[in-house]
Design a protein around this motif. Structure first.
Motif, PDB file in Angstrom:
ATOM      1  N   ASN A 123      -2.087 -12.245  32.164  1.00  0.00           N
ATOM      2  CA  ASN A 123      -2.180 -11.195  33.174  1.00  0.00           C
ATOM      3  C   ASN A 123      -2.989  -9.984  32.719  1.00  0.00           C
ATOM      4  O   ASN A 123      -3.174  -9.050  33.481  1.00  0.00           O
ATOM      5  N   SER A 124      -3.486  -9.979  31.497  1.00  0.00           N
ATOM      6  CA  SER A 124      -4.122  -8.773  30.962  1.00  0.00           C
ATOM      7  C   SER A 124      -5.457  -8.464  31.625  1.00  0.00           C
ATOM      8  O   SER A 124      -5.827  -7.301  31.732  1.00  0.00           O
ATOM      9  N   ILE A 125      -6.201  -9.463  32.085  1.00  0.00           N
ATOM     10  CA  ILE A 125      -7.483  -9.184  32.738  1.00  0.00           C
ATOM     11  C   ILE A 125      -7.252  -8.446  34.052  1.00  0.00           C
ATOM     12  O   ILE A 125      -7.946  -7.476  34.365  1.00  0.00           O
ATOM     13  N   GLY A 126      -6.249  -8.870  34.799  1.00  0.00           N
ATOM     14  CA  GLY A 126      -5.916  -8.162  36.038  1.00  0.00           C
ATOM     15  C   GLY A 126      -5.484  -6.732  35.774  1.00  0.00           C
ATOM     16  O   GLY A 126      -5.895  -5.800  36.473  1.00  0.00           O
ATOM     17  N   TYR A 127      -4.650  -6.554  34.755  1.00  0.00           N
ATOM     18  CA  TYR A 127      -4.204  -5.205  34.414  1.00  0.00           C
ATOM     19  C   TYR A 127      -5.352  -4.344  33.890  1.00  0.00           C
ATOM     20  O   TYR A 127      -5.392  -3.138  34.132  1.00  0.00           O
ATOM     21  N   LEU A 128      -6.291  -4.958  33.168  1.00  0.00           N
ATOM     22  CA  LEU A 128      -7.469  -4.221  32.703  1.00  0.00           C
ATOM     23  C   LEU A 128      -8.269  -3.720  33.900  1.00  0.00           C
ATOM     24  O   LEU A 128      -8.703  -2.563  33.925  1.00  0.00           O
ATOM     25  N   ALA A 129      -8.454  -4.569  34.907  1.00  0.00           N
ATOM     26  CA  ALA A 129      -9.180  -4.163  36.115  1.00  0.00           C
ATOM     27  C   ALA A 129      -8.453  -3.027  36.826  1.00  0.00           C
ATOM     28  O   ALA A 129      -9.085  -2.050  37.261  1.00  0.00           O
ATOM     29  N   VAL A 184       0.856  -1.182   0.000  1.00  0.00           N
ATOM     30  CA  VAL A 184       0.000   0.000   0.000  1.00  0.00           C
ATOM     31  C   VAL A 184       0.892   1.231   0.000  1.00  0.00           C
ATOM     32  O   VAL A 184       1.834   1.332   0.792  1.00  0.00           O
ATOM     33  N   ALA A 185       0.619   2.150  -0.879  1.00  0.00           N
ATOM     34  CA  ALA A 185       1.421   3.369  -0.992  1.00  0.00           C
ATOM     35  C   ALA A 185       1.101   4.312   0.159  1.00  0.00           C
ATOM     36  O   ALA A 185      -0.018   4.342   0.680  1.00  0.00           O
ATOM     37  N   VAL A 186       2.080   5.082   0.568  1.00  0.00           N
ATOM     38  CA  VAL A 186       1.920   6.019   1.677  1.00  0.00           C
ATOM     39  C   VAL A 186       0.766   6.985   1.421  1.00  0.00           C
ATOM     40  O   VAL A 186      -0.012   7.302   2.325  1.00  0.00           O
ATOM     41  N   GLU A 187       0.606   7.436   0.189  1.00  0.00           N
ATOM     42  CA  GLU A 187      -0.473   8.395  -0.108  1.00  0.00           C
ATOM     43  C   GLU A 187      -1.867   7.778   0.006  1.00  0.00           C
ATOM     44  O   GLU A 187      -2.859   8.493   0.038  1.00  0.00           O
ATOM     45  N   ASN A 188      -1.949   6.445   0.065  1.00  0.00           N
ATOM     46  CA  ASN A 188      -3.248   5.778   0.218  1.00  0.00           C
ATOM     47  C   ASN A 188      -3.606   5.503   1.675  1.00  0.00           C
ATOM     48  O   ASN A 188      -4.690   5.012   1.964  1.00  0.00           O
ATOM     49  N   ILE A 189      -2.733   5.823   2.600  1.00  0.00           N
ATOM     50  CA  ILE A 189      -3.031   5.645   4.018  1.00  0.00           C
ATOM     51  C   ILE A 189      -3.909   6.793   4.468  1.00  0.00           C
ATOM     52  O   ILE A 189      -3.551   7.962   4.332  1.00  0.00           O
ATOM     53  N   ARG A 190      -5.068   6.475   4.994  1.00  0.00           N
ATOM     54  CA  ARG A 190      -6.050   7.498   5.362  1.00  0.00           C
ATOM     55  C   ARG A 190      -5.920   7.976   6.799  1.00  0.00           C
ATOM     56  O   ARG A 190      -6.284   9.090   7.119  1.00  0.00           O
ATOM     57  N   SER A 191      -5.452   7.126   7.685  1.00  0.00           N
ATOM     58  CA  SER A 191      -5.312   7.539   9.080  1.00  0.00           C
ATOM     59  C   SER A 191      -4.247   6.696   9.753  1.00  0.00           C
ATOM     60  O   SER A 191      -3.867   5.638   9.272  1.00  0.00           O
ATOM     61  N   VAL A 192      -3.786   7.194  10.862  1.00  0.00           N
ATOM     62  CA  VAL A 192      -2.765   6.507  11.636  1.00  0.00           C
ATOM     63  C   VAL A 192      -3.220   6.515  13.094  1.00  0.00           C
ATOM     64  O   VAL A 192      -3.673   7.544  13.603  1.00  0.00           O
ATOM     65  N   ALA A 193      -3.123   5.389  13.765  1.00  0.00           N
ATOM     66  CA  ALA A 193      -3.482   5.333  15.182  1.00  0.00           C
ATOM     67  C   ALA A 193      -2.511   6.181  15.981  1.00  0.00           C
ATOM     68  O   ALA A 193      -1.307   6.147  15.762  1.00  0.00           O
ATOM     69  N   TRP A 194      -3.025   6.952  16.941  1.00  0.00           N
ATOM     70  CA  TRP A 194      -2.149   7.801  17.728  1.00  0.00           C
ATOM     71  C   TRP A 194      -2.361   7.633  19.227  1.00  0.00           C
ATOM     72  O   TRP A 194      -1.641   8.215  20.022  1.00  0.00           O
ATOM     73  N   VAL A 195      -3.348   6.852  19.603  1.00  0.00           N
ATOM     74  CA  VAL A 195      -3.574   6.614  21.027  1.00  0.00           C
ATOM     75  C   VAL A 195      -3.919   5.144  21.223  1.00  0.00           C
ATOM     76  O   VAL A 195      -4.469   4.497  20.329  1.00  0.00           O
ATOM     77  N   GLU A 196      -3.572   4.637  22.343  1.00  0.00           N
ATOM     78  CA  GLU A 196      -3.822   3.237  22.640  1.00  0.00           C
ATOM     79  C   GLU A 196      -4.385   3.137  24.049  1.00  0.00           C
ATOM     80  O   GLU A 196      -3.931   3.827  24.956  1.00  0.00           O
ATOM     81  N   ILE A 197      -5.388   2.317  24.223  1.00  0.00           N
ATOM     82  CA  ILE A 197      -5.927   2.059  25.554  1.00  0.00           C
ATOM     83  C   ILE A 197      -5.483   0.652  25.932  1.00  0.00           C
ATOM     84  O   ILE A 197      -6.011  -0.328  25.408  1.00  0.00           O
ATOM     85  N   PRO A 198      -4.482   0.557  26.806  1.00  0.00           N
ATOM     86  CA  PRO A 198      -3.929  -0.756  27.125  1.00  0.00           C
ATOM     87  C   PRO A 198      -4.976  -1.725  27.666  1.00  0.00           C
ATOM     88  O   PRO A 198      -5.854  -1.339  28.422  1.00  0.00           O
ATOM     89  N   TRP A 199      -4.875  -2.928  27.254  1.00  0.00           N
ATOM     90  CA  TRP A 199      -5.663  -4.062  27.734  1.00  0.00           C
ATOM     91  C   TRP A 199      -7.137  -3.988  27.364  1.00  0.00           C
ATOM     92  O   TRP A 199      -7.922  -4.832  27.761  1.00  0.00           O
ATOM     93  N   LEU A 200      -7.564  -3.014  26.583  1.00  0.00           N
ATOM     94  CA  LEU A 200      -8.971  -2.943  26.199  1.00  0.00           C
ATOM     95  C   LEU A 200      -9.337  -4.081  25.261  1.00  0.00           C
ATOM     96  O   LEU A 200     -10.478  -4.534  25.256  1.00  0.00           O
ATOM     97  N   GLY A 201      -8.379  -4.595  24.508  1.00  0.00           N
ATOM     98  CA  GLY A 201      -8.632  -5.745  23.651  1.00  0.00           C
ATOM     99  C   GLY A 201      -9.038  -6.970  24.451  1.00  0.00           C
ATOM    100  O   GLY A 201      -9.770  -7.830  23.963  1.00  0.00           O
ATOM    101  N   SER A 202      -8.590  -7.051  25.699  1.00  0.00           N
ATOM    102  CA  SER A 202      -8.984  -8.167  26.571  1.00  0.00           C
ATOM    103  C   SER A 202     -10.486  -8.186  26.783  1.00  0.00           C
ATOM    104  O   SER A 202     -11.116  -9.240  26.809  1.00  0.00           O
ATOM    105  N   LEU A 203     -11.060  -7.006  26.941  1.00  0.00           N
ATOM    106  CA  LEU A 203     -12.506  -6.898  27.139  1.00  0.00           C
ATOM    107  C   LEU A 203     -13.251  -7.433  25.917  1.00  0.00           C
ATOM    108  O   LEU A 203     -14.220  -8.187  26.053  1.00  0.00           O
TER     109      LEU A 203
END
Length: 102
Positions: A68-74, A32-51
């Motif tokens: 250990n991710s469920i404990g860290y999510l809590a 994929v060419a750089v000019e075709n990239i529409r957005s870039v992630a700039w923030v991350e919420i740790p352990w939210l994928g566990s939910l």
């Protein structure tokens, strides 16, 4: 609109054990060419994928890769709640001080 492009090359973040690209089977077509990239992630919420994995019932992935991710999510949720409560308490104290000065 894929224009015959197949994706991105990605690498892990461990320079000692992961020195190559993750796509060991190869890339089909052009990248994929750089000019075709529409957005870039700039923030991350740790352990939210566990939910999401828990809601989808895919806890085996959590047990295998991130036990250990469920404990860290809590802990993250409790921390956010405590910070919000502290902000509210501080705000209330400031309003009470102002009211007493009048």
């Amino acid at each position: 609109m894929d224009n015959g492009r197949s994706g991105y090359l990605t690498m892990g973040d461990n320079a000692v054990t992961n020195r190559g690209f993750d796509q060991v089977i190869g890339v089909y077509g052009d990248l994929v060419a750089v000019e075709n990239i529409r957005s870039v992630a700039w923030v991350e919420i740790p352990w939210l994928g566990s939910l999401k994995l828990m809601i989808n019932g895919n806890t085996s992935a959590l047990d295998t890769w991130a036990s250990n991710s469920i404990g860290y999510l809590a802990v993250a949720f409790v921390t956010v709640i405590m910070v919000l409560m502290a902000i509210g308490y501080t705000s209330d104290c400031l309003h009470i001080k102002k009211a007493k000065k009048r």
